[in-house]
Design a protein around this motif. Structure first.
Motif, PDB file in Angstrom:
ATOM      1  N   THR A 313      15.391 -48.296  54.635  1.00  0.00           N
ATOM      2  CA  THR A 313      14.647 -47.273  53.947  1.00  0.00           C
ATOM      3  C   THR A 313      15.486 -45.975  54.380  1.00  0.00           C
ATOM      4  N   THR A 314      15.428 -45.059  53.426  1.00  0.00           N
ATOM      5  CA  THR A 314      15.914 -43.626  53.801  1.00  0.00           C
ATOM      6  C   THR A 314      14.382 -43.002  53.287  1.00  0.00           C
ATOM      7  N   ILE A 315      14.582 -41.560  53.366  1.00  0.00           N
ATOM      8  CA  ILE A 315      13.425 -40.749  53.383  1.00  0.00           C
ATOM      9  C   ILE A 315      12.625 -40.834  51.960  1.00  0.00           C
ATOM     10  N   SER A 316      13.358 -41.356  51.077  1.00  0.00           N
ATOM     11  CA  SER A 316      12.589 -41.374  49.641  1.00  0.00           C
ATOM     12  C   SER A 316      13.031 -42.872  49.017  1.00  0.00           C
ATOM     13  N   ALA A 317      13.678 -43.746  49.529  1.00  0.00           N
ATOM     14  CA  ALA A 317      14.070 -44.992  48.896  1.00  0.00           C
ATOM     15  C   ALA A 317      14.037 -46.365  49.892  1.00  0.00           C
ATOM     16  N   THR A 341      11.731 -46.330  45.002  1.00  0.00           N
ATOM     17  CA  THR A 341      11.799 -45.114  45.357  1.00  0.00           C
ATOM     18  C   THR A 341      10.432 -44.288  45.188  1.00  0.00           C
ATOM     19  N   SER A 342      10.393 -43.166  45.972  1.00  0.00           N
ATOM     20  CA  SER A 342       8.960 -42.459  45.946  1.00  0.00           C
ATOM     21  C   SER A 342       8.657 -42.021  44.821  1.00  0.00           C
ATOM     22  N   ALA A 343       9.493 -41.844  43.976  1.00  0.00           N
ATOM     23  CA  ALA A 343       9.165 -41.180  42.417  1.00  0.00           C
ATOM     24  C   ALA A 343       8.338 -42.608  41.677  1.00  0.00           C
ATOM     25  N   ALA A 365       3.826 -37.009  48.327  1.00  0.00           N
ATOM     26  CA  ALA A 365       5.071 -37.513  48.056  1.00  0.00           C
ATOM     27  C   ALA A 365       4.884 -38.924  48.804  1.00  0.00           C
ATOM     28  N   TRP A 366       5.308 -40.204  48.453  1.00  0.00           N
ATOM     29  CA  TRP A 366       5.469 -41.270  48.896  1.00  0.00           C
ATOM     30  C   TRP A 366       6.673 -41.433  49.825  1.00  0.00           C
ATOM     31  N   TYR A 367       6.605 -42.089  51.216  1.00  0.00           N
ATOM     32  CA  TYR A 367       7.730 -42.365  51.960  1.00  0.00           C
ATOM     33  C   TYR A 367       7.925 -43.826  52.467  1.00  0.00           C
ATOM     34  N   PRO A 386       4.706 -48.151  51.968  1.00  0.00           N
ATOM     35  CA  PRO A 386       4.985 -46.987  52.156  1.00  0.00           C
ATOM     36  C   PRO A 386       3.438 -45.941  52.185  1.00  0.00           C
TER      37      PRO A 386
END
Length: 411
Positions: A313-317, A341-343, A365-367, A386
């Protein structure tokens, strides 16, 4: 196992508190899943053969709960399937002051396992008296013969059963490691490999060590461990270990910020070794992959035959890459794919849902967190849990919301 060009689907387990997820593959190719939800309150089980990115395909059943066991919390700490198709499950619980009952439970089922009545349960608390598995990330293995083994934590006590595991008399604790085991895996030759937390360096960095046993594993002397440890500035639970059929070991971890080998700070490391020489960590072959800080919130490496898959994982994916052969070399690996992704999560479940400001949050936001990988003949599965950060009007900072589940599969 090459990741490039894969197609599949991604779905959501809209279950508040989705956590402790574990996957295993049976001899018929079905995937088996366990996880908990609530405030570490309930353990769920299901199996799936197709359309596994949809929750409905798993035919889930609640197996254990903290209320049922009389414990403070409950969690699933590993699932496995032997060559007869029998499913085995390890359960850990936080007990109240002075309690020991139900701290560790073993469950098993031979068929129609989506019916809770088909499971048999055994309390192992008296076998591993005063021990706990809470905090371990992969402590449980099931061998094709049906033999099961797991390590408790701090210090590590090996708990084993060769057969007839519904009888307490068939369990034993033959070995204690002077270390804190995090993950236990078994390779195709039957050898055991252990990722251990060896404590802290003088600069308070985590020391990730390695132990192994290739034969007569009820003998303590046959469990040597590395004198050194790989250094990381992140919690030990973010690291992962696996072993291929031939016995090549792979470990992944983000180095974080440490005081030596600073050229690899904040990079995700893949390191591997084969043979008895692996107890000398200086002989391992390593490379870095991904972007800075990838794997900070978890990475999972999973072998299948001689191939290996890596989710991180990264901060958003959420990312996946895989390798079919020569996986100790960076050139053997596919290009990393972005699976989630978070989006994308927010399009299904708004991150502020369930908060005190679901329609007025100033930030939400989701993580992505803590991925795991499952490998079946039909393809790959990746699950992560997440959680959301939400800032409500008037708040000085974000508050953390409980996790949910997201699953990607190629079938």
């Amino acid at each position: 196992m090459t990741a490039g060009g894969m197609t599949g689907g991604i779905g959501t387990f809209v279950r508040v508190g989705f956590f402790n997820q574990a996957l295993a593959t049976g001899p018929d190719g079905r995937l088996h899943l366990t996880f908990l939800d609530g405030a570490a309150e309930r353990i769920w089980y299901g199996s799936c053969a197709s359309n596994c990115f949809t929750e409905a395909a798993w035919n889930l059943v609640e197996l254990r709960s903290s209320a049922q066991l009389g414990t403070t919390t409950v969690g699933s700490y590993g699932v496995g399937v032997d060559n007869t198709g029998r499913v085995h499950l390890l359960v850990g619980a936080v007990t109240g002051s002075g309690m020991s009952a139900n701290a560790i439970q073993y469950g098993t089922c031979a068929s129609q396992c989506s019916q809770a009545s088909n499971w048999t349960w055994l309390d192992l608390s008296t076998v591993a008296q005063g021990r706990s598995i809470i905090g371990a990330t992969r402590p449980f293995v099931v061998q094709p013969s049906g033999a099961v083994s797991f390590f408790t934590r701090d210090p590590g006590v090996l708990v084993t059963c060769a057969s007839g595991c519904t009888s307490l008399a068939n369990w034993s604790t033959p070995v204690q490691l002077n270390a804190d085991p995090l993950q236990l895996v078994v390779d195709g030759t039957g050898a055991f490999h252990v990722l251990i937390d060896k404590g802290r360096s003088a600069n308070q960095e985590v020391l990730l060590g390695y132990a192994r046993c290739t034969s007569s594993c009820s003998v303590p002397a046959n469990w040597p461990q590395s004198q050194l440890g790989f250094l990381t500035g992140h919690p030990a639970y973010t690291a992962s270990l696996t072993a291929t059929a031939s016995g090549r070991v792979f470990m992944t971890y983000n180095q974080g910020v440490i005081t030596v080998s600073t050229q690899d700070n904040r990079k995700l490391t893949v390191t591997s070794c084969a043979g008895a020489g692996c107890l000398d960590l200086t002989t391992w072959t390593s490379f870095t992959t991904g972007v800075l800080d990838e794997g900070n919130d978890g990475a999972w490496v999973q072998a299948d035959g001689e191939g290996v898959a890596l989710a991180s994982t990264t901060i958003s994916a959420l990312h996946l890459q895989a390798c079919d052969q020569s996986c100790q070399l960076a050139g053997g690996w596919s290009q990393s794919l972005t699976l989630d992704t978070s989006a994308a999560i927010a399009q299904v479940v708004p991150p502020a849902l369930g908060s005190s400001c679901p329609s007025s949050a100033t930030f939400a936001a989701w993580y992505p967190k803590r991925p795991i990988v499952g490998v079946a003949p039909a393809g790959l599965a990746v699950i992560h849990n997440p959680n959301a950060l939400v800032t409500c009007p008037g708040s000085t900072g974000p508050s953390s919301r409980p996790p949910i589940g997201r699953i990607f599969t190629t079938f």
